[in-house]
Design an enzyme around this catalytic site. Structure first.
Site, mmCIF file in Angstrom:
data_model
loop_
_atom_site.group_PDB
_atom_site.id
_atom_site.type_symbol
_atom_site.label_atom_id
_atom_site.label_comp_id
_atom_site.label_asym_id
_atom_site.label_seq_id
_atom_site.Cartn_x
_atom_site.Cartn_y
_atom_site.Cartn_z
ATOM 1 N N HIS A 125 0.868 -1.177 0.000
ATOM 2 C CA HIS A 125 0.000 0.000 0.000
ATOM 3 C C HIS A 125 0.909 1.233 0.000
ATOM 4 C CE1 HIS A 125 -2.824 2.937 1.735
ATOM 5 N NE2 HIS A 125 -3.805 2.095 1.429
ATOM 6 N N ASP A 201 3.087 -3.969 8.315
ATOM 7 C CA ASP A 201 1.858 -3.229 8.073
ATOM 8 C C ASP A 201 0.717 -4.225 8.263
ATOM 9 O OD1 ASP A 201 -0.453 -2.233 6.968
ATOM 10 O OD2 ASP A 201 0.507 -1.427 5.162
ATOM 11 N N GLN A 204 -4.442 -4.955 7.357
ATOM 12 C CA GLN A 204 -5.395 -5.956 6.868
ATOM 13 C C GLN A 204 -5.288 -7.293 7.600
ATOM 14 O OE1 GLN A 204 -7.786 -5.151 4.949
ATOM 15 N NE2 GLN A 204 -7.065 -3.257 3.994
ATOM 16 N N LYS A 227 -10.559 -0.014 10.620
ATOM 17 C CA LYS A 227 -10.704 -1.263 9.867
ATOM 18 C C LYS A 227 -11.039 -2.439 10.786
ATOM 19 C CE LYS A 227 -7.239 0.116 6.425
ATOM 20 N NZ LYS A 227 -7.918 0.311 5.143
ATOM 21 N N CYS A 369 -4.708 2.134 -3.757
ATOM 22 C CA CYS A 369 -3.476 2.688 -3.163
ATOM 23 C C CYS A 369 -2.286 1.750 -3.343
ATOM 24 C CB CYS A 369 -3.649 3.031 -1.690
ATOM 25 S SG CYS A 369 -4.828 4.349 -1.405
HETATM 26 N N1 PMP Z 1 -1.789 -0.579 4.602
HETATM 27 C C1 PMP Z 1 -2.729 -1.385 4.109
HETATM 28 C C2 PMP Z 1 -2.363 -2.776 3.710
HETATM 29 C C3 PMP Z 1 -4.024 -0.914 3.967
HETATM 30 O O1 PMP Z 1 -4.970 -1.706 3.448
HETATM 31 C C4 PMP Z 1 -4.336 0.409 4.368
HETATM 32 C C5 PMP Z 1 -5.733 0.971 4.233
HETATM 33 N N2 PMP Z 1 -6.299 0.778 2.954
HETATM 34 C C6 PMP Z 1 -3.313 1.196 4.893
HETATM 35 C C7 PMP Z 1 -2.067 0.667 5.002
HETATM 36 C C8 PMP Z 1 -3.546 2.591 5.342
HETATM 37 O O2 PMP Z 1 -4.436 2.658 6.394
HETATM 38 P P1 PMP Z 1 -4.904 4.071 6.935
HETATM 39 O O3 PMP Z 1 -5.462 4.805 5.746
HETATM 40 O O4 PMP Z 1 -5.933 3.752 7.951
HETATM 41 O O5 PMP Z 1 -3.698 4.742 7.472
#
Ligand code: PMP
Length: 413
Positions: A125, A201, A204, A227, A369
């Site tokens: 991401h 990270d 998920q 999430k 993203c």
């Molecule tokens: N890493 C991963 C794997 C994600 O799926 C996401 C959210 N789509 C993020 C980071 C970023 O999360 P946040 O926007 O809550 O900071």
């Protein structure tokens, strides 16, 4: 047959009883972007604001003490949830992104220089990629990538070579785009053998499966409350105490200090050293309520439920393949998170998502993203359905019916 627990869980989420302007039931298949909130979490926020709203840590009066206790109790709940050895190893942040930036600015700037390398993966991401690109540019460190195959599984053949000179390995636990799960049990010990620190990270993974930071032996782990049934605007960084102790502060100002004179400042102890300014008190308490809720359901149950549902969906979607549906990622539901990316013939993913929306089916469309991954895979965009504890087989059936309708609208067979 569906587990009877499913209906009880769905009833905990008020939004799931709503309909759209066309009278269609909400079929929410976008939990990877943000989850829905159970009544218990919403109630915890209302309770805070109605009964003990006050700033924390300095107040001597009753409601300030109560707010402080609830805020710190929520931290302890999160620590237990990921099995941190010490509550002070949990730092509140706004989200995963801020947690990763904290490590990049604090640990990264203090520890990296020319000749060092950062190892990440082709699945990341932007939140776990852009901070490292900028850190590499600032420090002169090199940024390297573990490759992924066509199913989004990491290819570890050259891992030993890739790890040479690496000081930080930063990788996603579960891909938000293709659902693959990183083999942390293989990567973490090998990274440590090379003297590297590992950041995961877990945006998920922490919401969807049991995650034990001590068993995984990760050094840093980042996740987002929104999430995992919690409010927006709250997330956390887990870090091993010795690393956090040695790191300089990230943001500076009130609350993160011990003593300030006109000349100099000494910093507060962990975890407050990294929490400058008034914290997001209400939402931290709300995340504590979310962790209580998830723990009561059981993370093992949630993981098993999502595997069952993913297998059911992969099977149901197969019926549309003859008409041009392409589902990405491994066919083995146990090897992936509850995230399914797909394209349908030459319908643009955004058009597909719009047709599904008319049926009340909420999916995300775009690059999720992960622009470099999309480019590598040769996908201009994908539509993505993602599941959570409240998702049911009926929701998957609604997705399949809506896709069938889209095929009709776009004249696909
Ligand atoms: N890493 C991963 C794997 C994600 O799926 C996401 C959210 N789509 C993020 C980071 C970023 O999360 P946040 O926007 O809550 O900071």
């Amino acid at each position: 047959a569906a587990d009877p627990k499913e209906a009880r869980i769905a009833a905990d989420f008020p939004i799931l009883a709503t309909t759209n302007s066309r009278g269609k039931r909400l079929v929410y298949l976008d939990s990877a972007a943000s989850s829905q909130k159970p009544r218990a979490v919403i109630a915890s926020l209302v309770d805070y604001y109605e009964h003990y709203n006050a700033n924390i840590h300095r107040g001597v009066y009753e409601i300030a003490a109560r707010a402080t206790d609830a805020f710190e109790a929520a931290r302890a709940k999160v620590a237990r949830f990921v099995n941190a050895a010490d509550t002070a190893e949990i730092i509140w942040t706004r989200n995963t992104t801020e947690a990763i930036n904290l490590v990049s600015f604090s640990w990264g700037l203090a520890n990296l220089g020319p000749g060092d390398a950062i190892l990440t993966t082709q699945l990341e991401h932007h939140s776990n990629l852009v901070p490292w690109q900028l850190l590499a540019a600032k420090t002169g460190a090199q940024l390297r990538y573990i490759p992924a195959d066509a199913d989004g599984e990491l290819v570890l053949d050259d891992l030993e070579t890739l790890l040479d000179g690496v000081k930080l390995v930063a990788l996603t636990h579960v891909s938000n785009t293709i659902g693959s799960i990183a083999p942390l049990d293989v990567i973490v010990p090998r990274a440590h053998a090379h003297g590297a620190v590992v950041l995961v990270d877990a945006a998920q993974s922490v919401p969807h499966m049991p995650v034990d930071v001590q068993a995984l032996d990760v050094d840093f782990l980042a996740a987002s409350g929104h999430k995992m049934c919690g409010p927006t605007g709250i997330g956390f960084l887990y870090g091993k105490r010795a690393l956090l102790e040695a790191m300089p502060p990230f943001l500076t100002g009130g609350d993160m200090i011990k003593r300030v004179s006109y000349e100099t400042t000494s910093f507060n102890e962990l975890p407050w050293k990294f929490e400058a300014g008034t914290s997001n008190i209400a939402d931290a308490i709300g995340l504590g309520a979310a962790v209580d809720y998830l723990s009561a359901i059981g993370m093992e149950w949630i993981r098993a439920h999502e595997i069952r549902l993913t297998a059911y969906a992969l099977d149901a979607l197969r019926g549309l393949e003859a008409r041009g549906l392409h589902v990405y990622g491994t066919r083995d539901a146990a090897r992936r998170g509850g995230v399914i990316s797909f394209n349908f013939g030459d319908i643009h993913a955004h058009d597909l998502a719009s047709i599904l929306d008319t049926e009340g089916v909420c999916v995300r469309a775009g690059h999720h993203c992960t622009m470099p991954l999309m480019e590598k895979m040769g996908w201009p965009a994908t539509a993505r359905a993602s599941f959570y504890l409240y998702t049911t087989e009926a929701d998957v059936d609604a997705l399949v019916r809506a896709l069938d309708k889209a095929a009709g609208v776009f004249g696909l067979g």
